[in-house]
Design an enzyme around this catalytic site. Structure first.
Site, mmCIF file in Angstrom:
data_model
loop_
_atom_site.group_PDB
_atom_site.id
_atom_site.type_symbol
_atom_site.label_atom_id
_atom_site.label_comp_id
_atom_site.label_asym_id
_atom_site.label_seq_id
_atom_site.Cartn_x
_atom_site.Cartn_y
_atom_site.Cartn_z
ATOM 1 N N LYS A 43 -43.018 -0.553 -16.053
ATOM 2 C CA LYS A 43 -41.795 -1.159 -15.572
ATOM 3 C C LYS A 43 -40.810 -0.119 -15.071
ATOM 4 O O LYS A 43 -39.862 -0.435 -14.351
ATOM 5 C CB LYS A 43 -41.118 -1.924 -16.736
ATOM 6 C CG LYS A 43 -41.890 -3.073 -17.300
ATOM 7 C CD LYS A 43 -41.064 -3.647 -18.482
ATOM 8 C CE LYS A 43 -41.882 -4.593 -19.315
ATOM 9 N NZ LYS A 43 -41.129 -5.024 -20.515
ATOM 10 N N GLY A 44 -41.003 1.118 -15.475
ATOM 11 C CA GLY A 44 -39.989 2.160 -15.325
ATOM 12 C C GLY A 44 -39.465 2.405 -13.923
ATOM 13 O O GLY A 44 -38.345 2.858 -13.745
ATOM 14 N N GLU A 99 -43.225 6.515 -8.858
ATOM 15 C CA GLU A 99 -43.187 6.685 -10.323
ATOM 16 C C GLU A 99 -41.787 6.999 -10.805
ATOM 17 O O GLU A 99 -40.978 7.567 -10.068
ATOM 18 C CB GLU A 99 -44.105 7.859 -10.718
ATOM 19 C CG GLU A 99 -45.528 7.467 -11.043
ATOM 20 C CD GLU A 99 -45.686 6.830 -12.418
ATOM 21 O OE1 GLU A 99 -44.677 6.338 -12.983
ATOM 22 O OE2 GLU A 99 -46.814 6.793 -12.911
ATOM 23 N N ASP A 100 -41.538 6.659 -12.057
ATOM 24 C CA ASP A 100 -40.286 7.041 -12.692
ATOM 25 C C ASP A 100 -40.343 8.477 -13.202
ATOM 26 O O ASP A 100 -39.407 9.243 -13.052
ATOM 27 C CB ASP A 100 -39.965 6.070 -13.848
ATOM 28 C CG ASP A 100 -41.134 5.880 -14.808
ATOM 29 O OD1 ASP A 100 -42.223 6.470 -14.598
ATOM 30 O OD2 ASP A 100 -40.979 5.129 -15.787
ATOM 31 N N ASP A 103 -44.986 12.961 -16.883
ATOM 32 C CA ASP A 103 -44.778 13.684 -18.143
ATOM 33 C C ASP A 103 -46.048 14.485 -18.437
ATOM 34 O O ASP A 103 -46.231 15.569 -17.903
ATOM 35 C CB ASP A 103 -44.433 12.635 -19.212
ATOM 36 C CG ASP A 103 -44.121 13.218 -20.564
ATOM 37 O OD1 ASP A 103 -43.770 14.397 -20.659
ATOM 38 O OD2 ASP A 103 -44.219 12.476 -21.572
ATOM 39 N N LYS A 131 -41.502 16.225 -15.666
ATOM 40 C CA LYS A 131 -41.320 16.995 -16.908
ATOM 41 C C LYS A 131 -42.502 17.963 -17.010
ATOM 42 O O LYS A 131 -43.454 17.724 -17.756
ATOM 43 C CB LYS A 131 -41.334 15.998 -18.075
ATOM 44 C CG LYS A 131 -40.426 16.350 -19.231
ATOM 45 C CD LYS A 131 -40.719 15.476 -20.420
ATOM 46 C CE LYS A 131 -39.973 14.175 -20.446
ATOM 47 N NZ LYS A 131 -40.318 13.354 -21.640
ATOM 48 N N PHE A 152 -36.515 13.287 -24.137
ATOM 49 C CA PHE A 152 -36.881 11.904 -23.850
ATOM 50 C C PHE A 152 -35.784 11.238 -23.039
ATOM 51 O O PHE A 152 -34.655 11.089 -23.490
ATOM 52 C CB PHE A 152 -37.158 11.129 -25.135
ATOM 53 C CG PHE A 152 -37.867 9.848 -24.867
ATOM 54 C CD1 PHE A 152 -39.239 9.832 -24.608
ATOM 55 C CD2 PHE A 152 -37.177 8.645 -24.824
ATOM 56 C CE1 PHE A 152 -39.894 8.649 -24.325
ATOM 57 C CE2 PHE A 152 -37.829 7.454 -24.544
ATOM 58 C CZ PHE A 152 -39.192 7.461 -24.299
ATOM 59 N N ASP A 159 -37.024 3.345 -20.436
ATOM 60 C CA ASP A 159 -36.661 2.703 -21.705
ATOM 61 C C ASP A 159 -36.998 3.539 -22.917
ATOM 62 O O ASP A 159 -37.789 4.487 -22.863
ATOM 63 C CB ASP A 159 -37.417 1.381 -21.849
ATOM 64 C CG ASP A 159 -38.877 1.621 -22.234
ATOM 65 O OD1 ASP A 159 -39.560 2.376 -21.512
ATOM 66 O OD2 ASP A 159 -39.324 1.094 -23.264
ATOM 67 N N ARG A 165 -32.940 0.385 -20.206
ATOM 68 C CA ARG A 165 -33.376 0.351 -18.800
ATOM 69 C C ARG A 165 -32.210 0.061 -17.863
ATOM 70 O O ARG A 165 -32.221 0.433 -16.705
ATOM 71 C CB ARG A 165 -34.436 -0.735 -18.574
ATOM 72 C CG ARG A 165 -35.768 -0.466 -19.240
ATOM 73 C CD ARG A 165 -36.827 -1.404 -18.663
ATOM 74 N NE ARG A 165 -37.995 -1.508 -19.522
ATOM 75 C CZ ARG A 165 -39.032 -0.669 -19.511
ATOM 76 N NH1 ARG A 165 -39.053 0.352 -18.686
ATOM 77 N NH2 ARG A 165 -40.056 -0.851 -20.321
HETATM 78 P P1 5GP Z 1 -47.468 10.471 -18.795
HETATM 79 O O1 5GP Z 1 -48.787 9.777 -18.745
HETATM 80 O O2 5GP Z 1 -47.200 11.359 -17.592
HETATM 81 O O3 5GP Z 1 -47.316 11.250 -20.072
HETATM 82 O O4 5GP Z 1 -46.312 9.406 -18.835
HETATM 83 C C1 5GP Z 1 -46.565 8.088 -18.614
HETATM 84 C C2 5GP Z 1 -45.387 7.199 -18.780
HETATM 85 O O5 5GP Z 1 -44.747 7.456 -20.015
HETATM 86 C C3 5GP Z 1 -44.299 7.343 -17.757
HETATM 87 O O6 5GP Z 1 -44.568 6.687 -16.556
HETATM 88 C C4 5GP Z 1 -43.155 6.694 -18.514
HETATM 89 O O7 5GP Z 1 -43.241 5.303 -18.398
HETATM 90 C C5 5GP Z 1 -43.403 7.154 -19.926
HETATM 91 N N1 5GP Z 1 -42.596 8.334 -20.217
HETATM 92 C C6 5GP Z 1 -42.936 9.637 -20.179
HETATM 93 N N2 5GP Z 1 -41.900 10.428 -20.473
HETATM 94 C C7 5GP Z 1 -40.862 9.595 -20.697
HETATM 95 C C8 5GP Z 1 -39.483 9.796 -21.008
HETATM 96 O O8 5GP Z 1 -38.957 10.902 -21.167
HETATM 97 N N3 5GP Z 1 -38.726 8.658 -21.151
HETATM 98 C C9 5GP Z 1 -39.239 7.406 -20.992
HETATM 99 N N4 5GP Z 1 -38.409 6.398 -21.153
HETATM 100 N N5 5GP Z 1 -40.516 7.186 -20.677
HETATM 101 C C10 5GP Z 1 -41.311 8.269 -20.536
HETATM 102 MG MG MG Z 2 -44.141 5.214 -15.390
#
Ligand code: 5GP
Ligand code: MG
Length: 177
Positions: A43-44, A99-100, A103, A131, A152, A159, A165
Site C-alpha cells: 500500500k505504501g 515504490e515507497d 530497504d 535505505k 524506520f 505505515d 500513512r
Molecule cells: P524490503 O523488501 O526492501 O526490505 O522492503 C519491503 C517493504 O518493506 C517496503 O516496500 C515497505 O513497504 C516496507 N518497509 C521497509 N522499510 C520501511 C520503513 O522504514 N518504513 C515503513 N513504513 N516500511 C518499510
Molecule cells: Mg513497498
C-alpha cells in the site's frame, strides 16, 4: 492502552513536493510519448503515485500490485509473494515500478524479476526513498527521491502497523525498546 510512538519529522511536506516535482521532470523527459504503464506497489506507494502522476501531463496507465513481505512489526519476513496481481498486459509495455522504499531490496528484486519474466519492452524503477545500509539484494533505482538513514520511516503512505500513512510529512520512529 499503551502510548503511541511519536514520529520525528525527517522530510517535510514541502521537501517531498520539491522532490516529487524533480522526479516527475526526470520521468517526463524519458517517457513522454511512450504511453508507459506505471505500477504502484501497495500500500505504501499510493500517496506518492497520486502526487507523481498529477505532474505527468502525457498519456500513461496506472496499475497496482500488492506484495507481502513484512510481518506485523518493523522487520521483513524475507519471504515475498504476490497478494493482489495485475490486470494489465505487461508484455511489450514500457513499465515503470513506483515504490515507497527500497530497504533490504528483497521485495523490489523479487518484483522486478517477476515483471521481467512477462517481457516488458522496458522495465525501470522509481522509488521515493532508498535505505542502502540495509541492502541484501542488489537493486538499481532509476529515479530516486531521497536516500535515508537506517531508521524506520512513517508517513506519506508509509505505515507502522497500518498507522501514520496519512501523515503529510515523512517521519522516523525511534526505537524505544
Ligand atoms: P524490503 O523488501 O526492501 O526490505 O522492503 C519491503 C517493504 O518493506 C517496503 O516496500 C515497505 O513497504 C516496507 N518497509 C521497509 N522499510 C520501511 C520503513 O522504514 N518504513 C515503513 N513504513 N516500511 C518499510
Ligand atoms: Mg513497498
Amino acid at each position: 492502552m499503551c502510548s503511541e510512538p511519536k514520529p520525528t519529522i525527517l522530510f517535510t511536506k514541502g521537501e517531498i513536493e520539491t522532490t516529487v516535482r524533480r522526479l516527475a521532470g526526470e520521468i517526463s523527459r524519458d517517457y513522454r510519448g511512450k504511453y508507459p504503464l506505471l505500477i504502484g506497489v501497495l500500500k505504501g506507494s499510493f500517496m506518492f503515485m497520486a502526487d507523481l502522476i498529477r505532474l505527468l501531463d502525457f498519456p500513461l496507465e496506472v496499475e497496482f500490485i500488492r506484495l507481502s513481505s513484512y510481518g506485523k512489526d518493523k522487520e521483513s519476513s524475507g519471504k515475498v509473494k504476490v497478494v493482489q496481481g495485475l490486470r494489465s498486459q505487461i508484455k511489450g509495455r514500457d513499465v515503470l515500478v513506483i515504490e515507497d522504499i527500497v530497504d533490504t531490496g528483497l521485495t523490489t528484486a523479487f518484483l522486478l524479476d517477476y515483471l521481467q519474466k512477462k517481457k516488458p519492452a522496458s522495465l525501470r524503477l522509481c522509488s521515493l526513498t532508498d535505505k542502502p545500509s540495509r541492502r541484501k539484494a542488489p537493486v538499481i533505482i532509476d529515479y530516486l527521491g531521497f536516500t535515508v538513514p537506517n531508521k524506520f520511516l512513517v508517513g506519506y503512505g508509509l505505515d507502522w502497523n497500518e498507522k501514520f500513512r496519512n501523515l503529510p510529512d515523512i517521519g522516523v520512529l525511534e526505537d524505544e525498546e
